[in-house]
Design an enzyme around this catalytic site. Structure first.
Site, PDB file in Angstrom:
ATOM      1  N   ILE A 289       0.901  -1.158   0.000  1.00 26.78           N
ATOM      2  CA  ILE A 289       0.000   0.000   0.000  1.00 26.78           C
ATOM      3  C   ILE A 289       0.939   1.207   0.000  1.00 26.78           C
ATOM      4  CG2 ILE A 289      -1.757   1.286   1.270  1.00 26.78           C
ATOM      5  CD1 ILE A 289      -2.760  -1.345   2.407  1.00 26.78           C
ATOM      6  N   PRO A 290       1.084   1.892  -1.140  1.00 31.52           N
ATOM      7  CA  PRO A 290       2.227   2.803  -1.364  1.00 31.52           C
ATOM      8  C   PRO A 290       2.135   4.163  -0.680  1.00 31.52           C
ATOM      9  CG  PRO A 290       0.813   2.807  -3.288  1.00 31.52           C
ATOM     10  CD  PRO A 290       0.242   1.780  -2.348  1.00 31.52           C
ATOM     11  N   CYS A 291       2.331   4.174   0.637  1.00 33.05           N
ATOM     12  CA  CYS A 291       2.318   5.439   1.371  1.00 33.05           C
ATOM     13  C   CYS A 291       3.491   6.338   0.982  1.00 33.05           C
ATOM     14  CB  CYS A 291       2.313   5.186   2.867  1.00 33.05           C
ATOM     15  SG  CYS A 291       3.548   4.023   3.460  1.00 33.05           S
ATOM     16  N   HIS A 292       4.527   5.769   0.345  1.00 32.96           N
ATOM     17  CA  HIS A 292       5.677   6.577  -0.079  1.00 32.96           C
ATOM     18  C   HIS A 292       5.337   7.490  -1.252  1.00 32.96           C
ATOM     19  CE1 HIS A 292       5.795   2.855  -2.472  1.00 32.96           C
ATOM     20  NE2 HIS A 292       6.321   3.592  -3.428  1.00 32.96           N
TER      21      HIS A 292
END
Length: 202
Positions: free
Chosen positions: A116-119
């Site tokens: 889950i690409p929080c970056h």
């Protein structure tokens, strides 16, 4: 639950899965390597992603959180590879335009970073943060831009990383100590001579 620790370019990652889905990824090691077909698939896909041969993941995920957090995490998964959104844009996307700060907290509590690409979420000023904690995220974002051939965007992220290191050095007055602390936290290397834990490098 099955657990597995793998070594990666951004340090050790510990993966956790139920019989049906991946439930968590944590930075750091627990030393486990449980047998699991799902963890085999997760490990393979993460390695492909970090080697720039994969841009999306095909894994069942089961993050646990509040209803609001689940909405934020679902919106994170819609951000395309190599692109970014601000916290405000993400808040608007889930129908809560005044909840940018709450979105930031949900982003921080994401139990499945990378998958889950929080970056891919940045501040309104274009920055990704200001302490050591975001260094792995900077690496991931830079890796995606390099893989897309967006060298100027990657350089901008490298500048952000340099700014963070400078900020930490300014606060602590010792570049050598800051570099060793980064190595300790990211790779578990104990080089000696560092006052551990260094304050204000959360």
């Amino acid at each position: 639950m099955s657990t597995r620790t793998i070594e990666t370019p951004i340090g050790a990652l510990t993966l956790t899965a139920s019989a049906d889905a991946v439930t968590a990824i944590r930075f750091g090691t627990q030393g486990a390597r449980d047998a699991s077909a799902l963890l085999d698939a997760a490990e393979a896909q993460l390695r492909e992603y970090l080697a720039r041969t994969r841009r999306t993941f095909d894994l069942p995920l089961d993050p646990r959180g509040t209803a609001f957090e689940l909405r934020v995490w679902a919106a994170l998964r819609t951000i395309p590879y190599g692109e970014t959104r601000t916290y405000g844009e993400l808040a608007a996307a889930i129908g809560s335009p005044r909840a940018a700060r709450a979105v930031g907290m949900a982003n921080h509590r994401n139990p499945l970073p990378i998958l889950i690409p929080c970056h891919r979420v940045i501040g309104a000023d274009g920055g990704i943060g200001g302490t050591y904690a975001v260094m792995p995220e900077l690496y991931l974002a830079m890796n995606e831009h390099i893989n897309k051939g967006e060298i100027e965007a990657a350089r901008a992220i490298q500048y952000d990383a340099d700014r963070i290191i400078y900020k930490m050095c300014e606060a602590h007055g010792n570049l050598y100590a800051v570099q060793k602390e980064i190595l300790r936290r990211m790779y578990g290397l104990e080089l000696g001579g560092v006052r551990a834990p260094m304050p204000n490098l959360a």
